[in-house]
Design an enzyme around this catalytic site. Structure first.
Site, PDB file in Angstrom:
ATOM      1  N   GLY A 112       0.780  -1.232   0.000  1.00  0.00           N
ATOM      2  CA  GLY A 112       0.000   0.000   0.000  1.00  0.00           C
ATOM      3  C   GLY A 112       0.804   1.270   0.000  1.00  0.00           C
ATOM      4  CG  ASP A 114       1.676   3.493  -6.147  1.00  0.00           C
ATOM      5  OD1 ASP A 114       2.142   2.821  -7.068  1.00  0.00           O
ATOM      6  OD2 ASP A 114       1.316   4.692  -6.289  1.00  0.00           O
ATOM      7  N   GLY A 183       5.876  -4.758  -4.066  1.00  0.00           N
ATOM      8  CA  GLY A 183       6.027  -3.498  -4.772  1.00  0.00           C
ATOM      9  C   GLY A 183       7.445  -2.971  -4.737  1.00  0.00           C
ATOM     10  CG  HIS A 184      11.211  -2.186  -1.619  1.00  0.00           C
ATOM     11  ND1 HIS A 184      11.342  -0.828  -1.492  1.00  0.00           N
ATOM     12  CD2 HIS A 184      12.439  -2.707  -1.352  1.00  0.00           C
ATOM     13  CE1 HIS A 184      12.595  -0.526  -1.170  1.00  0.00           C
ATOM     14  NE2 HIS A 184      13.271  -1.647  -1.071  1.00  0.00           N
ATOM     15  CG  ASN A 474       9.780   1.306  -6.045  1.00  0.00           C
ATOM     16  OD1 ASN A 474       8.935   0.905  -6.844  1.00  0.00           O
ATOM     17  ND2 ASN A 474      10.550   0.480  -5.360  1.00  0.00           N
ATOM     18  CE1 TYR A 475      11.724   7.041  -3.128  1.00  0.00           C
ATOM     19  CE2 TYR A 475      13.023   8.753  -4.155  1.00  0.00           C
ATOM     20  CZ  TYR A 475      12.867   7.797  -3.180  1.00  0.00           C
ATOM     21  OH  TYR A 475      13.866   7.609  -2.252  1.00  0.00           O
TER      22      TYR A 475
END
Length: 537
Positions: A112, A114, A183-184, A474-475
């Site tokens: 979560g 993002d 996600g990472h 990822n940013y």
């Protein structure tokens, strides 16, 4: 709950309409479809499916549990018709097959974090969340120095499980302990050992994924192209990541950390300038992050630089290194704290080392969830002292926007730009994160803070990379482009910023493995056929 004899009609309506559908219709349809594609019973399936119409309180609790940015937790935020929380691989497979059959967009959430909420918010009318938080098993094998980590595990849990078995092993991933592994890693992922070991994704040796056909694949069966794509190209474009297998890295028994603050009156601009010049070539064991912030000192607004370090070694060696290469910072032995690796994790996560035990890393709850915005840039030419001074002054003028400067060099310069989809390697001095947080839901405050980030981003144009202006996946930042459907031309705008020369290879892989663009989001990889553009519903 509606009678089961109505389900065939509901399914027919779903198949024949792209308009916004009644969430209960979608819920009922999944309740019928999932058992048909899974060995689990209908009662087992019903326990993992949440709807705002059938079990609203549980639905809301599950939805909000992994929302990490309150910008996307308002009454006007689009909500999923259904949330599915699988516990088995077959349930993930069934969810993919049913969502495809029902023509409902699937958003995949592992942690979560993002920054734009696209793992749980959509611009499409009909979408569901596939929430992977139950996939948090972690199997650490010290004998072969590997670990198999579920996509829903959090970094803190992973670090603790390594620490349980070894005090001389670690993993080079992020400093926020509540970030989800799926996600990472799929977006690249980095931490304080970046200069020593590169990105987290540089240490992935296998993965398990559910593809658009519902097949459960590992590295061998998915092939090297797809494996390459999910190691930095974002998993949400290609399938559902189930787990990654990674290689652990050695860490010394003694690590050292420090934090030194300097204002503009204390030569902060000169120190940041010097930091740029020495970090690319200094000892790979040293990572010094710099925070630039507007602060109040003696009732006067000014700029401040905070130098935060992690050194893979003892304080004597660190002080000697700094005396040689960066004496201007004035590091003394008493500024240093010697820690083991897991304590360095706690330090960087802003825990008090005197009162905090490593078990805190097993807590999956985020202490503070604020409103926030992030952006990113890459710097390839040293910014002069006058430029740094002007940046501080602009921050003070705007009032709240902060910067995080993350140094490159070392291992990052040794890995080819096309080794993974993440392209930002040699030639980049440091990466910038723009950061602004607030905790008041006032829409006017949100608009003002978002504007600050954009004004600062425009101001930085002369100092950062160009043609294209680089960005870090990822940013996540929707300001740099959004895809409305499957548009290659729209996807290319942000795709080349995130992936540079690797974008075209990602497009070809996407076209091969998901030609109908089932796995999609506002910044996913388009297909080659996307030049015809499928508009979002």
């Amino acid at each position: 709950m509606k009678s089961l004899n109505m389900l065939p009609l509901l399914l027919t309506l779903l198949f024949s309409s792209n308009a916004a559908l009644d969430p209960d219709s979608i819920y009922q349809s999944f309740l019928q479809c999932l058992p048909e594609n899974s060995p689990d019973s209908a009662s087992d399936i019903s326990a993992i499916v949440y709807s705002s119409t059938a079990n609203s309180s549980a639905y809301t609790a599950v939805l909000q549990a992994y929302i990490k940015n309150n910008r996307f937790n308002t009454t006007s935020t689009p909500k999923p018709s259904v949330i599915i929380t699988p516990t088995t691989e077959s349930q993930v497979r069934a969810t993919v097959l049913c969502a495809k059959k029902l023509d409902v967009q699937i958003k995949i959430r592992s942690g979560g974090h993002d920054y734009e909420g696209i793992s749980y918010v959509s611009s499409e009318s009909n979408f569901i969340i596939l929430d992977m938080f139950n996939f948090r098993s972690i199997d650490v094998n010290i004998d072969d120095e590997t670990a198999v980590v579920g996509a829903g595990a959090q970094l803190g849990e992973f670090y603790y499980r390594i620490y349980e078995k070894s005090k001389v092993h670690g993993f080079p991933a992020g400093v926020c302990q509540n970030v989800g592994v799926g996600g990472h890693l799929s977006g690249g992922g980095y931490g304080t050992m970046l200069r020593k070991y590169g990105l987290a994704v540089d240490h992935v040796i296998d993965a398990r994924i559910v593809d658009v056909k519902g097949r459960i694949l590992d590295r061998k069966s998915m092939g090297e192209d797809l494996f390459w794509a999910i190691c930095g190209g974002g998993g949400g474009s290609f399938g559902v990541i189930l787990s990654y297998t990674v290689k652990l890295v050695p860490v010394p028994e003694v690590n050292t950390v420090f934090r030194i603050l300097k204002t503009q009156a204390e030569n902060a601009s000169e120190l940041v300038y010097k930091w740029q010049t020495i970090m690319p070539d200094i000892d790979d064991d040293l990572f010094i992050r710099v925070l630039l912030q507007p602060v109040t000192v003696n009732r006067q607004r000014t700029g401040r630089a905070t130098f935060i370090a992690h050194f893979l070694g003892d304080s004597d060696r660190l002080v000697a290194l700094m005396d040689t290469h960066f004496p201007e910072l004035g590091l003394r032995k008493e500024d240093c704290i010697e820690v083991n690796w897991i304590e360095s994790v706690l330090y960087w996560a802003n825990f008090d080392l005197n009162t905090t035990e490593p078990e805190i890393l097993l807590d999956r709850n985020s202490a503070d969830v604020n409103f926030g915005k992030r952006k990113s840039d890459y710097v390839q030419t040293v910014i002069p002292v006058s430029g740094i001074e002007s940046i501080f002054n602009k921050q003070v003028e705007l009032g709240r926007i902060g910067f995080v400067f993350n140094p490159y060099g070392g291992k990052m310069y040794e890995i080819a730009a096309d080794a993974t989809p993440f392209p930002h390697r040699a030639g980049n001095i440091f990466k910038i994160q723009y950061s602004i947080n607030w905790n008041d839901p006032d829409p006017q405050l949100e608009a003002a803070n978002l504007n600050q980030s954009r004004v600062m981003y425009d101001f930085m144009t002369p100092f950062v990379s160009k043609n294209p202006r680089g960005a870090f996946l990822n940013y996540r930042d929707l300001d740099i482009g959004v895809m409305t459907g499957d548009s290659y031309s729209e996807g290319r705008v942000y795709g080349e910023k995130y992936f540079m020369g690797n974008f075209e290879r990602l497009v070809k892989i996407k076209t091969a493995v998901d030609p109908d663009n089932f796995f999609r989001n506002e910044q996913s990889i388009p297909t080659l056929a996307g030049k015809a553009s499928r508009k979002m519903k």
